[in-house]
Scaffold this motif. Structure first.
Motif, PDB file in Angstrom:
ATOM      1  N   THR A 117      29.303 -16.328  -8.485  1.00  0.00           N
ATOM      2  CA  THR A 117      28.142 -16.007  -9.311  1.00  0.00           C
ATOM      3  C   THR A 117      28.582 -15.719 -10.743  1.00  0.00           C
ATOM      4  O   THR A 117      29.438 -14.858 -10.964  1.00  0.00           O
ATOM      5  CB  THR A 117      27.396 -14.792  -8.757  1.00  0.00           C
ATOM      6  N   VAL A 119      28.978 -14.223 -14.458  1.00  0.00           N
ATOM      7  CA  VAL A 119      28.798 -12.924 -15.098  1.00  0.00           C
ATOM      8  C   VAL A 119      28.865 -13.138 -16.605  1.00  0.00           C
ATOM      9  O   VAL A 119      29.866 -13.653 -17.108  1.00  0.00           O
ATOM     10  CB  VAL A 119      29.881 -11.917 -14.650  1.00  0.00           C
ATOM     11  N   LEU A 120      27.783 -12.807 -17.311  1.00  0.00           N
ATOM     12  CA  LEU A 120      27.698 -13.041 -18.753  1.00  0.00           C
ATOM     13  C   LEU A 120      27.979 -14.515 -19.082  1.00  0.00           C
ATOM     14  O   LEU A 120      28.581 -14.836 -20.103  1.00  0.00           O
ATOM     15  CB  LEU A 120      28.665 -12.128 -19.513  1.00  0.00           C
ATOM     16  N   LEU A 124      34.028 -14.526 -13.322  1.00  0.00           N
ATOM     17  CA  LEU A 124      34.721 -13.251 -13.165  1.00  0.00           C
ATOM     18  C   LEU A 124      35.739 -13.335 -12.036  1.00  0.00           C
ATOM     19  O   LEU A 124      35.446 -13.864 -10.959  1.00  0.00           O
ATOM     20  CB  LEU A 124      33.718 -12.141 -12.870  1.00  0.00           C
ATOM     21  N   LEU A 174      37.370 -12.739 -17.474  1.00  0.00           N
ATOM     22  CA  LEU A 174      36.159 -13.536 -17.609  1.00  0.00           C
ATOM     23  C   LEU A 174      36.538 -14.819 -18.336  1.00  0.00           C
ATOM     24  O   LEU A 174      37.225 -14.770 -19.368  1.00  0.00           O
ATOM     25  CB  LEU A 174      35.088 -12.792 -18.409  1.00  0.00           C
TER      26      LEU A 174
END
Length: 357
Positions: A117, A119-120, A124, A174
């Motif tokens: 999924t 993230v930003l 991640l 990230l």
């Protein structure tokens, strides 16, 4: 983070594992007088190299790194370690002819989980690295100390070694992809739970916590096989409560450049630059601010191969150091083996696949 270029890169996840596993080497060389307190820094140059910012295959992965280093130092860099372990007071006038030799053989284990999924808008991954191994050091030469009108000259040597476990090194990254351009940010640090004593010449922990953060970039053209990566960051060191000493802030940059000779094999160069940018402080900063600097460069070779339904990766890289100030000069080698999820065949363009059937 979709598209054929990004998806092709997912098969290169094992190369990124070398980064994660290498992170744990920070502080391993406490007995090796690198920089800062007694010559010891948290950051170990060379942690990052080629393809550091490329996307990864979601899921669990594991990397193992064998690390060997051999370094030596003369003069004040050697004296800092003798002062630190309490063999001579820090407030005396010193005239010295000392030589420090140190080695380490270490094994690092790095489990990492990469989330599917976003993230930003990025990918991640979190992991932690532990280590075990052996570190040894010896100090020899002639030391003259003067307190007022009195002078004492001493010639001799002493050494120390330890085989145990080191600190823990958590990390989060990230990563973002835009065609052939890849970007990353990371944060890592030191949890000081490893074998450490302020009176030992050799340790596997550094005796204090640290936080390190930075960012990186990778250019990778899978069709031409060209790649370049650079990752830079800063280290903030917390006070060592055993010695009431605090290391200064360190800046570092690691880089790698490679050329893929086939879908499975690449060769290239790796390098690093390290510079302490603020002075040490605390109970009696050894030898003034004792800021350190080092540059390193060397070759690398990597091979990707299937292991059942997993992706295997083997990498060997080495560095020779030069332009050294206030720390030993030497060489080090890293041998990395990793296993990670294989990129699904349906997501890869056959011309860009990194494994063979």
């Amino acid at each position: 983070m979709k598209g054929p270029v990004c998806e092709a890169k997912l098969g290169r996840r094992p190369i990124d594992l070398a980064v994660g596993a290498a992170l744990a080497v920070s502080g391993l060389l406490t007995g090796m007088a690198y920089a800062d307190e007694g010559g010891v820094s948290y950051w170990l140059p060379g942690r990052f190299s080629s393809l550091a910012a490329t996307p990864q295959v979601p899921g669990w992965s594991m990397a193992a790194v064998y690390y060997h280093t051999s370094v030596s130092a003369f003069g004040t860099a050697a004296a800092a370690r003798e002062i630190h372990v309490g063999r001579i007071p820090a407030n005396v006038n010193v005239d010295l002819n000392l030589r420090l030799n140190a080695q380490a053989d270490l094994m690092l284990l790095n489990p990492t989980y990469t989330f599917a999924t976003p993230v930003l808008g990025g990918q991640l991954a979190i992991g932690v690295t532990g280590l075990f191994g052996r570190s040894s050091a010896d100090l020899a030469g002639t030391l003259t100390t003067a307190i007022g009108p009195f002078a004492v000259t001493r010639t001799g040597s002493f050494g120390d070694s330890i085989t145990s476990v080191g600190d823990l090194y958590p990390q989060a990254t990230l990563k973002w992809n835009a065609g052939v351009h890849n970007f990353m940010t990371y944060v890592t640090g030191d949890i000081p739970v490893g074998a450490y004593s302020s009176t030992r010449l050799a340790n596997l922990g550094i005796g204090h916590g640290a936080v390190d953060a930075g960012g990186g970039y990778t250019y990778f053209n899978p069709q031409a096989g060209h790649e370049f990566s650079a990752v830079a960051g800063f280290t903030y060191n917390f006070k060592n409560t055993d010695t009431q000493y605090q290391n200064g802030v360190d800046f570092h940059i690691d880089w790698g450049v490679s050329q893929f000779l086939s879908k499975q094999v690449f060769v290239g160069l790796v390098g690093y630059a390290y510079q302490q940018i603020t002075d040490d402080s605390g109970q009696h900063p050894v030898l003034g601010g004792f800021r350190s600097r080092v540059l390193g460069v060397g070759p690398q070779v990597g091979v990707l191969f299937p292991v059942g339904d997993m992706q295997g990766y083997l990498n060997l890289k080495g560095y020779g150091e030069f332009a050294v100030e206030n720390r030993p000069a030497g060489w080090n080698t890293w041998l990395t083996f990793s296993l990670s999820p294989m990129a699904p065949a349906s997501t890869l363009t056959p011309a860009r696949r990194l494994t063979t059937k």
